[in-house]
Scaffold this motif. Structure first.
Motif, PDB file in Angstrom:
ATOM      1  N   LYS A  50      10.658  -3.094  -1.226  1.00 55.17           N
ATOM      2  CA  LYS A  50      10.636  -1.975  -0.272  1.00 55.17           C
ATOM      3  C   LYS A  50       9.264  -1.300  -0.274  1.00 55.17           C
ATOM      4  CE  LYS A  50      15.531  -0.739  -0.548  1.00 55.17           C
ATOM      5  NZ  LYS A  50      16.483   0.293  -1.010  1.00 55.17           N
ATOM      6  N   ALA A  51       8.700  -1.087  -1.465  1.00 57.81           N
ATOM      7  CA  ALA A  51       7.384  -0.452  -1.562  1.00 57.81           C
ATOM      8  C   ALA A  51       6.315  -1.336  -0.911  1.00 57.81           C
ATOM      9  CB  ALA A  51       7.038  -0.192  -3.028  1.00 57.81           C
ATOM     10  N   LEU A  52       6.417  -2.639  -1.098  1.00 57.34           N
ATOM     11  CA  LEU A  52       5.452  -3.558  -0.514  1.00 57.34           C
ATOM     12  C   LEU A  52       5.536  -3.543   1.012  1.00 57.34           C
ATOM     13  CD1 LEU A  52       3.286  -5.650  -1.220  1.00 57.34           C
ATOM     14  CD2 LEU A  52       5.091  -7.374  -1.306  1.00 57.34           C
ATOM     15  N   MET A  53       6.745  -3.498   1.559  1.00 58.56           N
ATOM     16  CA  MET A  53       6.898  -3.412   3.020  1.00 58.56           C
ATOM     17  C   MET A  53       6.311  -2.109   3.540  1.00 58.56           C
ATOM     18  SD  MET A  53      10.476  -5.221   4.130  1.00 58.56           S
ATOM     19  CE  MET A  53      11.505  -3.967   3.434  1.00 58.56           C
ATOM     20  N   GLY A  54       6.482  -1.022   2.785  1.00 58.07           N
ATOM     21  CA  GLY A  54       5.894   0.253   3.186  1.00 58.07           C
ATOM     22  C   GLY A  54       4.377   0.202   3.198  1.00 58.07           C
ATOM     23  N   GLU A  55       3.797  -0.489   2.209  1.00 62.96           N
ATOM     24  CA  GLU A  55       2.338  -0.637   2.168  1.00 62.96           C
ATOM     25  C   GLU A  55       1.836  -1.433   3.370  1.00 62.96           C
ATOM     26  OE1 GLU A  55       0.948  -2.198  -1.574  1.00 62.96           O
ATOM     27  OE2 GLU A  55       2.233  -0.818  -2.694  1.00 62.96           O
ATOM     28  N   PHE A  56       2.559  -2.487   3.727  1.00 62.15           N
ATOM     29  CA  PHE A  56       2.168  -3.269   4.902  1.00 62.15           C
ATOM     30  C   PHE A  56       2.243  -2.425   6.164  1.00 62.15           C
ATOM     31  CE2 PHE A  56       3.229  -7.289   2.537  1.00 62.15           C
ATOM     32  CZ  PHE A  56       1.949  -7.798   2.576  1.00 62.15           C
ATOM     33  N   ALA A  57       3.306  -1.646   6.305  1.00 57.38           N
ATOM     34  CA  ALA A  57       3.471  -0.815   7.494  1.00 57.38           C
ATOM     35  C   ALA A  57       2.368   0.235   7.577  1.00 57.38           C
ATOM     36  CB  ALA A  57       4.839  -0.149   7.482  1.00 57.38           C
ATOM     37  N   SER A  58       2.014   0.856   6.456  1.00 57.74           N
ATOM     38  CA  SER A  58       0.965   1.880   6.501  1.00 57.74           C
ATOM     39  C   SER A  58      -0.401   1.245   6.723  1.00 57.74           C
ATOM     40  CB  SER A  58       0.971   2.720   5.226  1.00 57.74           C
ATOM     41  OG  SER A  58       0.593   1.947   4.109  1.00 57.74           O
ATOM     42  N   ALA A  59      -0.639   0.044   6.211  1.00 56.94           N
ATOM     43  CA  ALA A  59      -1.909  -0.643   6.452  1.00 56.94           C
ATOM     44  C   ALA A  59      -2.059  -0.969   7.923  1.00 56.94           C
ATOM     45  CB  ALA A  59      -1.984  -1.923   5.617  1.00 56.94           C
ATOM     46  N   GLY A  65      -2.877  -0.436  14.345  1.00 60.37           N
ATOM     47  CA  GLY A  65      -1.696  -1.134  14.819  1.00 60.37           C
ATOM     48  C   GLY A  65      -1.823  -2.641  14.886  1.00 60.37           C
ATOM     49  N   GLU A  66      -2.957  -3.189  14.481  1.00 62.59           N
ATOM     50  CA  GLU A  66      -3.101  -4.643  14.512  1.00 62.59           C
ATOM     51  C   GLU A  66      -3.400  -5.167  13.124  1.00 62.59           C
ATOM     52  OE1 GLU A  66      -5.382  -6.788  17.336  1.00 62.59           O
ATOM     53  OE2 GLU A  66      -5.094  -5.270  18.871  1.00 62.59           O
TER      54      GLU A  66
END
Length: 114
Positions: A50-59, A65-66
């Motif tokens: 979950k934390a890793l997905m959050g990092e990807f989303a914030s990056a 947005g790309e």
């Protein structure tokens, strides 16, 4: 979207890491594959995914947005990458990749035709 299920799949008994799959109420599946680390185990794999997905989303948000996307070898038809993937797959399944020995059954007969 609501997550209705999760599954933690160990790679090589957890020594090589874990894959966590999140299943939505619409049937979509998101997989997060994490390499093995000293502090990664079956109990904390979901939280780390979950934390890793959050990092990807914030990056993605920080970069306008790309995100850079690398096509898989099948899509890009990169022949060297396909060969490398095939070699890795064959190495991972080495004992099963040995050729099967074939024997022909023999039927004993007297050789006399009536």
């Amino acid at each position: 979207m609501q997550v209705v299920g999760t599954q933690v799949i160990p790679s090589h008994g957890g020594k090589s890491g874990f894959t966590v799959e999140f299943v939505s109420d619409g049937g979509e599946v998101v997989s997060v594959q994490m390499k093995g680390a000293d502090d990664l185990n079956r109990q904390n794999a979901i939280d780390k995914a979950k934390a890793l997905m959050g990092e990807f989303a914030s990056a993605e948000a920080q970069e306008g947005g790309e995100m850079r996307v690398r096509e898989s070898a099948r899509v890009s038809k990169a022949e060297q990458e396909l060969e490398a993937q095939l070699d890795r797959g064959l190495e991972d399944t080495f004992p099963a990749s040995d050729p099967v020995s074939v024997t022909s059954p023999s039927i004993a007969g007297d050789g006399v035709k009536h």
